[in-house]
Design a protein around this motif. Structure first.
Motif, PDB file in Angstrom:
ATOM      1  N   ALA A  97       0.847  -1.198   0.000  1.00  0.00           N
ATOM      2  CA  ALA A  97       0.000   0.000   0.000  1.00  0.00           C
ATOM      3  C   ALA A  97       0.881   1.247   0.000  1.00  0.00           C
ATOM      4  N   HIS A  98       1.932   1.231   0.817  1.00  0.00           N
ATOM      5  CA  HIS A  98       2.851   2.365   0.931  1.00  0.00           C
ATOM      6  C   HIS A  98       3.592   2.588  -0.396  1.00  0.00           C
ATOM      7  N   LYS A  99       3.970   1.492  -1.047  1.00  0.00           N
ATOM      8  CA  LYS A  99       4.667   1.627  -2.323  1.00  0.00           C
ATOM      9  C   LYS A  99       3.726   2.231  -3.378  1.00  0.00           C
ATOM     10  N   LEU A 101       1.391   4.332  -2.718  1.00  0.00           N
ATOM     11  CA  LEU A 101       1.299   5.759  -2.376  1.00  0.00           C
ATOM     12  C   LEU A 101       2.466   6.543  -2.974  1.00  0.00           C
ATOM     13  N   HIS A 102       3.592   5.856  -3.175  1.00  0.00           N
ATOM     14  CA  HIS A 102       4.769   6.522  -3.748  1.00  0.00           C
ATOM     15  C   HIS A 102       4.831   6.413  -5.263  1.00  0.00           C
ATOM     16  N   THR A 103       4.132   5.457  -5.843  1.00  0.00           N
ATOM     17  CA  THR A 103       4.295   5.219  -7.287  1.00  0.00           C
ATOM     18  C   THR A 103       3.116   5.682  -8.133  1.00  0.00           C
ATOM     19  N   PHE A 110      -1.500  12.751  -1.917  1.00  0.00           N
ATOM     20  CA  PHE A 110      -2.025  12.631  -0.555  1.00  0.00           C
ATOM     21  C   PHE A 110      -0.893  12.256   0.423  1.00  0.00           C
ATOM     22  N   HIS A 111      -0.067  11.287   0.003  1.00  0.00           N
ATOM     23  CA  HIS A 111       0.996  10.822   0.897  1.00  0.00           C
ATOM     24  C   HIS A 111       2.083  11.880   1.089  1.00  0.00           C
ATOM     25  N   ALA A 112       2.220  12.777   0.092  1.00  0.00           N
ATOM     26  CA  ALA A 112       3.238  13.835   0.187  1.00  0.00           C
ATOM     27  C   ALA A 112       3.041  14.684   1.441  1.00  0.00           C
ATOM     28  N   HIS A 114       2.404  13.633   4.408  1.00  0.00           N
ATOM     29  CA  HIS A 114       3.186  13.008   5.481  1.00  0.00           C
ATOM     30  C   HIS A 114       4.676  13.323   5.320  1.00  0.00           C
ATOM     31  N   HIS A 115       5.128  13.363   4.068  1.00  0.00           N
ATOM     32  CA  HIS A 115       6.551  13.612   3.804  1.00  0.00           C
ATOM     33  C   HIS A 115       6.908  15.097   3.857  1.00  0.00           C
ATOM     34  N   SER A 116       5.915  15.957   4.045  1.00  0.00           N
ATOM     35  CA  SER A 116       6.198  17.392   3.974  1.00  0.00           C
ATOM     36  C   SER A 116       6.884  17.920   5.222  1.00  0.00           C
ATOM     37  N   TRP A 191      15.381   7.644   7.113  1.00  0.00           N
ATOM     38  CA  TRP A 191      15.856   7.709   5.731  1.00  0.00           C
ATOM     39  C   TRP A 191      14.681   7.800   4.767  1.00  0.00           C
ATOM     40  N   HIS A 192      13.557   7.227   5.156  1.00  0.00           N
ATOM     41  CA  HIS A 192      12.365   7.305   4.302  1.00  0.00           C
ATOM     42  C   HIS A 192      11.862   8.754   4.213  1.00  0.00           C
ATOM     43  N   HIS A 193      12.254   9.584   5.176  1.00  0.00           N
ATOM     44  CA  HIS A 193      11.828  10.993   5.175  1.00  0.00           C
ATOM     45  C   HIS A 193      12.927  11.928   4.670  1.00  0.00           C
TER      46      HIS A 193
END
Ligand SMILES: [Zn+2]
Ligand SMILES: [Zn+2]
Length: 261
Positions: A97-99, A101-103, A110-112, A114-116, A191-193
């Motif tokens: 699911a997470h992959k 969200l990135h692909t 939407f997932h961005a 969380h990464h912001s 590292w994911h962030h």
């Protein structure tokens, strides 16, 4: 009487603020940029999460009747084994699911959110757009409900899942030594962030680094931690502006491209 949402918040404050003071990875303030936004996510996310679980429970009661063989098989096992199986199955589901969200470009918007965050700490854990929260929770929980894991196992898993989530985002530098290969740590998730897409397309699992090892996305360098977090584009820091951000942004922006797969 103190509501559960407030009790949980107080426990987190009493555990993580002293830990982040004693073992700080980066020198940063408790009230860093965006803390009010993340505090809003904490309280709204709690009720959204509860609502999602109620809805999934209704669906699971229907689906359980369709797979009684599986649910009987699961229920016949000891609780500790059910817990390990539930955790592994849910994290495999989370990984994919997470992959996604990135692909998938529209999911990434939407997932961005969380990464912001440009400052990682325990409170940054909850900066998750409601759509992202519903999407990932559904992918994690539905298989467990359908397979008939007991309510005690699901409750224990939910607690474990939250504990690990707050730990891996926290601003702490603790050496977990060999444990870092078994269970997700700040070293794994920070590292994911990292602000480079090269790194934030690594370490997709929520709890078990071996899943990333299995699919070739594990990245845990020796004795090194990221220096900058966030995205190459700017995302508004205001809670309400973040909610509408995925609907407003027209262009695609850097995410996992084919050459990085
Ligand atoms: Zn991510
Ligand atoms: Zn995260």
């Amino acid at each position: 009487m103190i509501p559960d949402v407030l009790k949980g918040f107080m426990v987190l404050v009493f555990v993580f603020i002293p830990l982040e003071r004693m073992f700080a990875l980066h020198g940063q303030k408790i009230f860093r940029v965006g803390w009010q936004t993340d505090l809003t996510y904490y309280f709204t996310g709690y009720f959204i999460g509860k609502g999602v679980l109620q809805v999934l429970l209704v669906f699971s009661l229907l689906s359980l009747q369709t797979v009684p063989v599986l649910s009987n098989l699961v229920a016949s096992q000891p609780v500790w084994l059910q817990f390990l199986e539930a955790a592994a199955i849910a994290d495999f589901c989370y990984y994919f699911a997470h992959k996604l969200l990135h692909t998938v470009p529209w999911l990434w918007k939407f997932h961005a959110v969380h990464h912001s965050t440009t400052h990682l700490d325990w409170l940054a854990t909850v900066r998750v757009h409601p759509f992202d929260q519903v999407f990932t929770k559904t992918c994690q929980i539905v298989p467990l409900y359908c397979l008939g894991f007991s309510s005690e196992v699901l409750a224990a898993y939910a607690l474990f899942c939250s504990g690990i989530a707050f730990l891996i985002h926290s601003n702490i530098r603790i050496q977990f030594r060999f444990l870092k290969w078994l269970i997700a740590t700040p070293q794994f998730h920070h590292w994911h962030h990292d602000d480079s897409p090269k790194f934030y397309n690594k370490n997709f699992a929520a709890q078990f680094p071996f899943i990333d090892l299995l699919f070739g996305t594990l990245y845990i360098p020796k004795d090194r931690m990221p220096e900058r977090y966030g995205l190459e584009i700017s995302v508004p820091t205001n809670y309400f502006k973040q909610l509408v951000f995925p609907f407003k942004i027209r262009r695609h922006f850097p995410f996992l491209n084919k050459s990085q797969l």
